[in-house]
Write a protein that holds these residues in place. Sequence first.
Motif, PDB file in Angstrom:
ATOM      1  N   LEU A   1      -1.208   7.616   4.635  1.00 49.27           N
ATOM      2  CA  LEU A   1      -0.034   8.152   3.950  1.00 49.27           C
ATOM      3  C   LEU A   1       0.399   9.497   4.516  1.00 49.27           C
ATOM      4  O   LEU A   1       1.567   9.888   4.360  1.00 49.27           O
TER       5      LEU A   1
ATOM      6  N   GLY B   1       9.536   5.955   3.104  1.00 45.70           N
ATOM      7  CA  GLY B   1       8.547   5.287   2.269  1.00 45.70           C
ATOM      8  C   GLY B   1       8.289   3.861   2.704  1.00 45.70           C
ATOM      9  O   GLY B   1       7.131   3.417   2.735  1.00 45.70           O
ATOM     10  N   ARG B   2       9.333   3.124   3.036  1.00 43.30           N
ATOM     11  CA  ARG B   2       9.135   1.737   3.477  1.00 43.30           C
ATOM     12  C   ARG B   2       8.387   1.677   4.800  1.00 43.30           C
ATOM     13  O   ARG B   2       7.537   0.801   5.004  1.00 43.30           O
TER      14      ARG B   2
ATOM     15  N   GLU C   1       4.745   2.428   3.934  1.00 44.18           N
ATOM     16  CA  GLU C   1       4.103   1.252   3.340  1.00 44.18           C
ATOM     17  C   GLU C   1       3.598   0.305   4.427  1.00 44.18           C
ATOM     18  O   GLU C   1       2.508  -0.256   4.320  1.00 44.18           O
ATOM     19  N   HIS C   2       4.405   0.128   5.473  1.00 48.85           N
ATOM     20  CA  HIS C   2       3.991  -0.741   6.575  1.00 48.85           C
ATOM     21  C   HIS C   2       2.759  -0.175   7.273  1.00 48.85           C
ATOM     22  O   HIS C   2       1.803  -0.912   7.559  1.00 48.85           O
TER      23      HIS C   2
ATOM     24  N   GLY D   1      -0.243  -0.640   5.130  1.00 50.27           N
ATOM     25  CA  GLY D   1      -0.649  -2.040   5.171  1.00 50.27           C
ATOM     26  C   GLY D   1      -1.487  -2.351   6.393  1.00 50.27           C
ATOM     27  O   GLY D   1      -2.487  -3.084   6.306  1.00 50.27           O
TER      28      GLY D   1
ATOM     29  N   GLY E   1      -3.983  -1.405   3.365  1.00 54.08           N
ATOM     30  CA  GLY E   1      -3.166  -1.665   2.191  1.00 54.08           C
ATOM     31  C   GLY E   1      -3.525  -0.835   0.984  1.00 54.08           C
ATOM     32  O   GLY E   1      -4.446  -0.026   0.987  1.00 54.08           O
TER      33      GLY E   1
ATOM     34  N   HIS F   1      -2.076   1.576  -2.547  1.00 53.28           N
ATOM     35  CA  HIS F   1      -1.445   2.880  -2.755  1.00 53.28           C
ATOM     36  C   HIS F   1       0.078   2.845  -2.864  1.00 53.28           C
ATOM     37  O   HIS F   1       0.724   3.884  -2.749  1.00 53.28           O
ATOM     38  N   ARG F   2       0.658   1.686  -3.117  1.00 52.40           N
ATOM     39  CA  ARG F   2       2.118   1.641  -3.200  1.00 52.40           C
ATOM     40  C   ARG F   2       2.636   2.522  -4.333  1.00 52.40           C
ATOM     41  O   ARG F   2       3.599   3.276  -4.160  1.00 52.40           O
TER      42      ARG F   2
ATOM     43  N   LEU G   1       2.189   6.196  -3.475  1.00 56.33           N
ATOM     44  CA  LEU G   1       3.165   6.650  -2.488  1.00 56.33           C
ATOM     45  C   LEU G   1       4.484   7.006  -3.160  1.00 56.33           C
ATOM     46  O   LEU G   1       5.119   8.013  -2.817  1.00 56.33           O
ATOM     47  N   TRP G   2       4.910   6.205  -4.132  1.00 57.13           N
ATOM     48  CA  TRP G   2       6.143   6.494  -4.870  1.00 57.13           C
ATOM     49  C   TRP G   2       6.033   7.830  -5.601  1.00 57.13           C
ATOM     50  O   TRP G   2       6.907   8.690  -5.493  1.00 57.13           O
TER      51      TRP G   2
ATOM     52  N   SER H   1      11.949  -6.479  -7.553  1.00 61.76           N
ATOM     53  CA  SER H   1      10.508  -6.348  -7.369  1.00 61.76           C
ATOM     54  C   SER H   1       9.794  -6.879  -8.592  1.00 61.76           C
ATOM     55  O   SER H   1      10.411  -7.114  -9.644  1.00 61.76           O
TER      56      SER H   1
END
Length: 279
Positions: A54, A83-84, A87-88, A91, A95, A97-98, A101-102, A142
């Motif tokens: 992150l 952010g997107r 996320e990648h 991953g 993976g 922590h979504r 991260l927000w 989502s």
Amino acid sequence: MSNREDETLAQAAVTALTGQLALAPKPGLPDPRDLGARTTGQDHCSLRWSAKALAPGLAAMAAAARRTGEPTSELRAELGAIGRSTEHSVGLAGGGHRGALWVLGLLVAAAALEPRAAGRDLAATAKRLAAHPDRRAPRRPSRGSSVSAKYGAAGARGEARAGFPHVRRALDALSAARSAGAREPYARLDALLTVMSTLQDTELLYTVGPHGLRHVQAGARGVLEAGSTSTEAGGAALAAFDDDLHARAWSPRGSSGLVAGALFLDSLPVVVSSPARAA
């Protein structure tokens, strides 16, 4: 390109996240005992590793905020794009922590916009950022937004647009526990349970429905009402609550990212001033 202050903020956010991961026992959530990935499908070691991924994205968010200087719709769109991409990267690193991260992305950006502000003021700045729609976000619902619409829960977006009320509740719980003489791990566990006791966790709503959510909230309240995690009775209640959630394979994941956000804000009086001291 991010500067030293941006990288310091990003590292503080990652440290807050790994500090949250290190707490134990965390009912239904991965912790250092969780080498078998009992509930979440991801063990503690892999989550600690992927948390480090992150840092570049969070530093880029801080740099974007510092460059823009105001919580504008343009900055919100740039944060969403970063952010997107992050996320990648996370991953690829394993993976998870979504949600964190927000939360941390908005708070890091707020800290870069208002470097001298206190934690509660930064939550208000994050609220102003979150009020803008992410114009570049994919136009598909989502899981969290679908659950929010079905049950009327705030969800991650609602938490941010309300100025992260559960981050602020966690800060209050940290302060109260420390003032009562609790050692830091217990203060942090109390903060986690405080969030868990009232959060309308969309992950739980999706997996176990309203009845399951109420069961988790009541379990968290029961630990706190027993005397908090630093007492013998509270510790016994926490162990029983932990066993219960692991037996049910229920994971209140929404709470963990909000506690990481609180730990990040809690660290800022020291973190923001450190580059100036070292210069």
